[in-house]
Design an enzyme around this catalytic site. Structure first.
Site, PDB file in Angstrom:
ATOM      1  N   ASP A  46       0.801  -1.233   0.000  1.00 52.23           N
ATOM      2  CA  ASP A  46       0.000   0.000   0.000  1.00 52.23           C
ATOM      3  C   ASP A  46       0.825   1.271   0.000  1.00 52.23           C
ATOM      4  O   ASP A  46       0.327   2.314   0.420  1.00 52.23           O
ATOM      5  CB  ASP A  46      -0.942  -0.002   1.218  1.00 52.23           C
ATOM      6  CG  ASP A  46      -2.271  -0.671   0.908  1.00 52.23           C
ATOM      7  OD1 ASP A  46      -2.926  -0.249  -0.061  1.00 52.23           O
ATOM      8  OD2 ASP A  46      -2.647  -1.622   1.623  1.00 52.23           O
ATOM      9  N   GLU A 147      -7.917  -2.473  -5.140  1.00 56.87           N
ATOM     10  CA  GLU A 147      -8.404  -3.183  -3.953  1.00 56.87           C
ATOM     11  C   GLU A 147      -9.818  -2.743  -3.601  1.00 56.87           C
ATOM     12  O   GLU A 147     -10.012  -1.831  -2.811  1.00 56.87           O
ATOM     13  CB  GLU A 147      -7.464  -2.941  -2.767  1.00 56.87           C
ATOM     14  CG  GLU A 147      -7.852  -3.789  -1.560  1.00 56.87           C
ATOM     15  CD  GLU A 147      -6.967  -3.550  -0.344  1.00 56.87           C
ATOM     16  OE1 GLU A 147      -6.345  -2.484  -0.267  1.00 56.87           O
ATOM     17  OE2 GLU A 147      -6.925  -4.441   0.526  1.00 56.87           O
TER      18      GLU A 147
END
Ligand code: NAG
Ligand code: NAG
Ligand code: NAG
Ligand code: NAG
Ligand code: ZN
Length: 422
Positions: A46, A147
Site C-alpha cells: 500500500d 483493492e
C-alpha cells in the site's frame, strides 16, 4: 609493496567476513541465492496509499531513496530483493458512491509516475513476460491491483478502462459491500448480507475479468463469494493478501476447504503478515508467519503459496518482518524448517507466474468473445450521486407524470367549464 600488503589484508578481511556471515546463517545465504534465481513476487503493498496520506500524491516532494516513515523505500526494496510488486490502487470504502473512480485513477497515476521517476529501480509491468524481463534487468516489476469493487462504481466500462491503464487484479470487495458482492464483514455479522454472495451482475464482473485477463482477487470477500467465484471463474483465482484461518480464525483468512479448492483450481494464496491476521492478536513474530506457510503447504501444497505482506497497509507487523527489507529472513526460516529449494522457489514467484500465465491463456482463448455491455440494473445502483442517462425512464415515475398530466387536463377542462358557465 605497502599497497599490495594492504590489498591482501583487505582481501582476507573480506573473505573472512563473507565466510563468517555465511557460517552465521547458511539459510540466509541460501535464501539470497534462491532469490537471485527466482523473483520474489509480492501480492499487496500500500505504498501508493501512504503517498496520498503523506502529501496528497505529490511525488516531487518525496524521495523514495531516503523516506523512512514507511515500510517501503528503495533501499529496503533492494535489501529485500523484491522482484515484483502488485502496488495497491486502494481507496477507502468511504469514497463509495462519491469520488471512488477519480481517487482510484489518481492512485493508478501515482504508480505510473513512481516508475517514471525511478526508472533504475522500477519497471512498469502488466504481464508474466514483463515480470521476467524486469528480473533480468535487476529491477522491481511494478504491477497494479485495485483493492475493492467499489472502485469500478458498478461499471464494466470502468473495469475495462482500468485494465487498459495497467490494472491486473481487482479485489472484488474491500471491507464494504458493493451493489454486487458481499464483503468479509458479513461473515462476522458486522454487515448484513445484501446479495447472498455475488449478485448476477457480480458474476458478470468475474467473467468479464476472465475475458480481459485480469486476476480475480478474493481477499476481503465472504466465504460464499469465494465459493461462487471458484465455481464460475474460467481461470485460477488469487488471494493477494490473506493467511490461514485454521492458524488464526479471522474471517479475512482462508478456511481449509477453500485452500483445497484453490489447490484443485490451481490458484494461489499470498500470505498476509498483519499481526492481527497472523496470530489474531496485536503481537506476532516471523516464526508465526512461517506457521501459516507450513499450514497452507500441508493442506494445499507448496504450489498454492505466495507472499502478500500488506506492507504500508497495516499498522502492526511481526517482529523480524518489520519492513520490506526483512523478507529474505522469512525465506531463510522456511529453509530452516526443511522446505526444499523447489518449494521455496514455487512460493517466491513461480506460482504467481503460473497463475498469471494461465489467466493470460484464458484471455487469449476468449479473444473472439465480445465485451459484456449489459449494464447493472438501475434499481440495483440507485443513489443520490448517480444519474440514469442511458436507462429507460423508471416506469413508476413515468406513470406518475402521466397520471399528473391527466389530472391537470381534467382540472383545466373543469375550470374552463366553470369559466364558461360563469
Ligand atoms: C528519518 O527521516 C527523517 C527526515 O528525513 C530524519 O530526520 C530522521 O533522522 C530519519 N530517521 C531515521 C531513523 O533514519
Ligand atoms: C542488482 O542490484 C543489486 C542491489 O542494488 C546490486 O547489488 C547488484 O550489483 C545488481 N546486479 C546487476 C547485475 O546489476
Ligand atoms: C514467536 O512467538 C511465539 C509465540 O507466539 C513464541 O513461542 C516463539 O518463541 C517466538 N519466536 C521467536 C523467534 O521469538
Ligand atoms: C494439489 O495437491 C496435489 C496433491 O497433494 C498436488 O499433487 C498438486 O501439485 C497440488 N496442486 C497445486 C497447484 O499445487
Ligand atoms: Zn486489504
Amino acid at each position: 609493496m605497502l599497497s599490495k600488503v594492504i590489498s591482501a589484508v583487505y582481501f582476507l578481511l573480506c573473505v573472512t567476513s563473507f565466510v563468517f556471515t555465511s557460517a552465521q546463517d547458511p539459510y540466509l545465504t541460501k535464501a539470497l541465492q534462491l532469490m537471485s534465481e527466482t523473483p520474489l513476487i509480492d501480492g499487496h503493498n500500500d505504498l501508493p496509499w501512504q503517498l496520498r496520506k503523506l502529501n496528497n500524491n505529490q511525488l516531487n516532494q518525496v524521495d523514495l531513496n531516503t523516506i523512512n516513515s514507511t515500510h517501503t523505500s528503495i533501499p529496503k526494496i533492494k535489501e529485500g530483493r523484491l522482484g515484483a510488486q502488485f502496488w495497491s490502487a486502494y481507496v477507502p470504502c468511504t469514497t463509495q458512491y462519491k469520488d471512488a473512480v477519480r481517487q482510484t485513477i489518481e492512485q493508478i497515476d501515482v504508480v505510473h509516475r513512481m516508475c517514471q521517476k525511478y526508472p533504475e529501480t522500477f519497471m512498469f509491468a502488466t504481464s508474466s513476460q514483463d515480470i521476467m524481463e524486469a528480473f533480468r534487468l535487476n529491477k522491481t516489476a511494478s504491477l497494479i491491483g485495485v483493492e475493492g469493487g467499489h472502485s469500478i462504481d458498478s461499471s464494466l466500462g470502468t473495469l475495462r478502462m482500468m485494465y487498459q491503464l495497467g490494472v491486473r487484479y481487482l479485489t472484488l470487495t474491500h471491507s464494504c459491500n458493493t451493489p454486487w458482492a458481499d464483503n468479509w464483514r458479513v461473515d462476522t455479522g458486522t454487515d448484513p448480507s445484501e446479495h447472498d454472495g455475488l449478485s448476477p451482475f457480480g458474476k458478470q464482473v468475474v467473467l468479464e475479468m476472465n475475458r480481459l485477463g485480469m486476476l480475480v482477487d478474493l481477499a476481503h470477500v465472504t466465504e460464499k463469494v469465494m465459493n461462487q467465484a471458484l465455481d464460475i471463474s474460467k481461470a485460477p483465482v488469487i488471494f493477494s493478501h490473506s493467511s490461514a484461518y485454521s492458524v488464526c480464525p479471522h474471517k479475512r483468512n482462508v478456511p481449509d476447504d477453500i485452500l483445497r479448492r484453490v489447490n484443485q483450481t490451481r490458484g494461489i494464496v499470498m500470505v498476509n503478515f498483519y499481526n492481527d491476521y497472523v496470530t489474531c492478536s496485536p503481537f506476532a513474530n516471523l516464526s508465526n508467519v512461517a506457521d501459516h506457510f507450513d499450514h497452507i503447504k500441508t493442506v494445499g501444497g507448496a504450489g498454492i503459496l505466495g507472499f502478500g505482506g500488506d506492507y504500508d497497509g497495516v499498522t502492526r507487523v511481526p517482529v523480524g518482518l518489520e519492513d520490506v527489507s526483512k523478507v529474505p529472513h522469512l525465506v531463510a526460516e522456511l529453509l530452516r524448517r526443511g522446505w526444499t529449494d523447489e518449494e521455496v522457489k514455487a512460493a517466491l514467484g513461480e506460482n504467481l507466474l503460473r497463475v498469471l500465465r494461465e489467466v493470460e491463456e484464458v484471455r487469449d482463448s476468449l479473444n473472439a468473445t465480445s465485451p459484456d455491455d449489459v449494464p447493472i440494473p438501475y434499481d440495483e445502483v440507485q443513489n443520490s450521486c448517480r444519474t440514469n442517462y442511458g436507462y429507460p425512464d423508471p416506469p413508476e415515475s413515468g406513470g406518475a407524470v402521466h397520471v399528473f398530466s391527466t389530472a391537470a387536463l381534467l382540472l383545466t377542462l373543469t375550470l374552463q367549464g366553470l369559466i364558461t358557465s360563469a
